[in-house]
Scaffold this motif. Sequence first.
Motif, short mmCIF file in Angstrom:
data_model
loop_
_atom_site.label_atom_id
_atom_site.label_comp_id
_atom_site.label_asym_id
_atom_site.label_seq_id
_atom_site.Cartn_x
_atom_site.Cartn_y
_atom_site.Cartn_z
N GLN A 73 -18.75 6.17 7.07
CA GLN A 73 -19.47 5.32 6.51
C GLN A 73 -18.22 3.99 6.37
OE1 GLN A 73 -21.16 4.52 2.55
NE2 GLN A 73 -21.74 6.59 3.02
N THR A 74 -17.09 3.99 5.90
CA THR A 74 -15.81 3.83 5.61
C THR A 74 -14.30 4.15 4.94
OG1 THR A 74 -15.54 1.06 4.58
CG2 THR A 74 -16.57 2.62 3.31
N LEU A 75 -13.55 3.71 5.54
CA LEU A 75 -12.33 4.35 4.61
C LEU A 75 -11.68 2.72 4.22
CD1 LEU A 75 -11.08 6.93 5.25
CD2 LEU A 75 -10.08 5.60 7.25
N HIS A 76 -11.24 3.21 2.60
CA HIS A 76 -10.56 2.40 2.12
C HIS A 76 -9.08 2.69 2.82
CE1 HIS A 76 -15.09 1.26 -0.23
NE2 HIS A 76 -14.49 2.51 -0.09
N MET A 77 -8.35 1.00 3.07
CA MET A 77 -6.55 0.90 3.01
C MET A 77 -6.02 0.20 2.34
SD MET A 77 -7.42 1.06 7.03
CE MET A 77 -5.19 2.22 7.43
N ASP A 78 -5.62 0.12 1.76
CA ASP A 78 -4.18 -1.32 1.94
C ASP A 78 -4.13 -2.03 2.29
OD1 ASP A 78 -2.62 -2.49 0.28
OD2 ASP A 78 -1.41 -0.94 -0.53
N GLY A 79 -4.98 -4.06 2.02
CA GLY A 79 -4.66 -4.35 3.01
C GLY A 79 -3.62 -4.28 3.52
N LEU A 80 -2.51 -5.08 1.93
CA LEU A 80 -0.83 -4.63 2.03
C LEU A 80 -0.44 -3.93 3.16
CD1 LEU A 80 -0.47 -6.39 -0.91
CD2 LEU A 80 -1.19 -7.98 1.13
N LEU A 81 -0.43 -3.33 3.65
CA LEU A 81 0.31 -2.11 4.36
C LEU A 81 0.30 -2.33 5.57
CD1 LEU A 81 0.79 0.89 3.96
CD2 LEU A 81 -0.59 2.25 4.67
N PRO A 82 1.10 -2.53 6.40
CA PRO A 82 2.06 -2.41 7.67
C PRO A 82 1.03 -1.87 8.77
CG PRO A 82 3.53 -2.52 6.68
CD PRO A 82 2.69 -1.91 5.60
N LEU A 83 0.43 -1.68 9.04
CA LEU A 83 -0.39 -0.45 10.44
C LEU A 83 -0.80 -0.67 11.21
CD1 LEU A 83 -0.36 3.11 9.52
CD2 LEU A 83 -2.53 3.12 8.82
N THR A 84 -0.49 -0.51 12.03
CA THR A 84 -0.80 -0.57 13.50
C THR A 84 -2.14 0.49 13.69
OG1 THR A 84 0.63 0.99 15.05
CG2 THR A 84 1.33 -1.79 14.61
N VAL A 85 -3.10 -0.01 14.59
CA VAL A 85 -4.21 1.07 15.76
C VAL A 85 -3.51 2.26 15.81
CG1 VAL A 85 -5.87 1.17 16.87
CG2 VAL A 85 -5.94 -0.66 15.27
N SER A 86 -2.78 1.91 16.61
CA SER A 86 -2.07 3.83 17.17
C SER A 86 -1.52 3.99 15.94
CB SER A 86 -0.80 3.10 18.46
OG SER A 86 0.71 2.38 17.77
N ARG A 87 -0.35 3.72 14.99
CA ARG A 87 -0.21 4.31 13.75
C ARG A 87 -0.62 5.18 13.07
NH1 ARG A 87 4.53 1.52 10.69
NH2 ARG A 87 4.07 4.00 9.61
N PHE A 88 -2.19 4.10 13.28
CA PHE A 88 -3.48 5.04 12.58
C PHE A 88 -4.20 5.92 13.17
CE2 PHE A 88 -8.04 4.99 11.71
CZ PHE A 88 -8.26 5.43 10.09
N LEU A 89 -4.00 5.82 14.31
CA LEU A 89 -4.76 7.34 15.42
C LEU A 89 -3.85 8.76 15.35
CD1 LEU A 89 -5.84 5.29 17.94
CD2 LEU A 89 -7.24 6.45 16.75
N CYS A 90 -2.22 8.53 14.83
CA CYS A 90 -1.15 9.75 15.04
C CYS A 90 -1.57 9.94 13.22
CB CYS A 90 0.00 8.87 14.84
SG CYS A 90 0.31 8.98 17.18
N LEU A 91 -2.41 9.53 12.09
CA LEU A 91 -2.45 10.15 10.99
C LEU A 91 -3.53 10.73 10.84
CD1 LEU A 91 -1.82 6.54 9.32
CD2 LEU A 91 -0.21 9.25 9.72
N PRO A 92 -3.22 12.10 10.41
CA PRO A 92 -2.39 12.77 10.45
C PRO A 92 -1.66 13.78 11.24
CG PRO A 92 -3.46 14.58 9.48
CD PRO A 92 -4.33 13.16 9.85
#
Length: 245
Positions: A73-92
């Motif tokens: 339903q949601t995913l809490h992320m640090d708003g200051l974290l520099p993370l692109t969509v492509s990098r997010f998709l590669c986690l983990p």
Amino acid sequence: MRLITATNLSLQQAGKTVMRDVNMHIDRGEIVTLVGPNGSGKSTLVKGLIGALNPSQGSVETAHGLRVGYVPQTLHMDGLLPLTVSRFLCLPHRHSFEAMARALNEAGVPDLAQTQMRALSGGQFQRVLLARALLISPDILILDEATQGLDQPGAADFYRKIAHVRSHLNCAVLMVSHDLHVVMAASDRVLCLNGHVCCEGTPDVVQDAPEYRALFGAGSNGAFAIYRHEHDHNHHDHKDGPDDA
């Protein structure tokens, strides 16, 4: 093809029976929605169906090698974290550029790969979570209140995308939702829960069930008016040509 079959399934949380005597199945290519009040056992049932919670009674059978994609339903992320969509998709786990591009395109956000996660709108964020779930080419896609926080037009648009994904990938979809005013438009079958399966069937069947009306009241009829409008509209579009929404 039958993907999941529950027989006389009962589930407990903290020693208390939350769901009892559930008999249900999910087939490839269909959209099944679980509705019910808070505490009715919707999330518990999902956990039981995918093996995250062992039955206290009964059994669950799944297709061999079943691949499950999950959209929370949601995913809490640090708003200051520099993370692109492509990098997010590669986690983990890392994925190829081509695989990520296909998933983002299927989710309806093909141009967001280099966008910062913190810059996404609510609707874009949910589409990215959907793309992440699609990376494994799931046999069944599970959405647990995936449109919480979106307005009604945004939720309706998301459900239309889910219907397109189902048709294109021929996967099953299991949705948990409170969005009665839009979710029915995308559902093949609805199961109404309140510690057990109160009633089930197509939206048109469920709307007339006294058990459903007792839980949600006569005011929920608006959901089915929208369902009929969407269903008739989609049927008309299907006759004219494929829906690319």
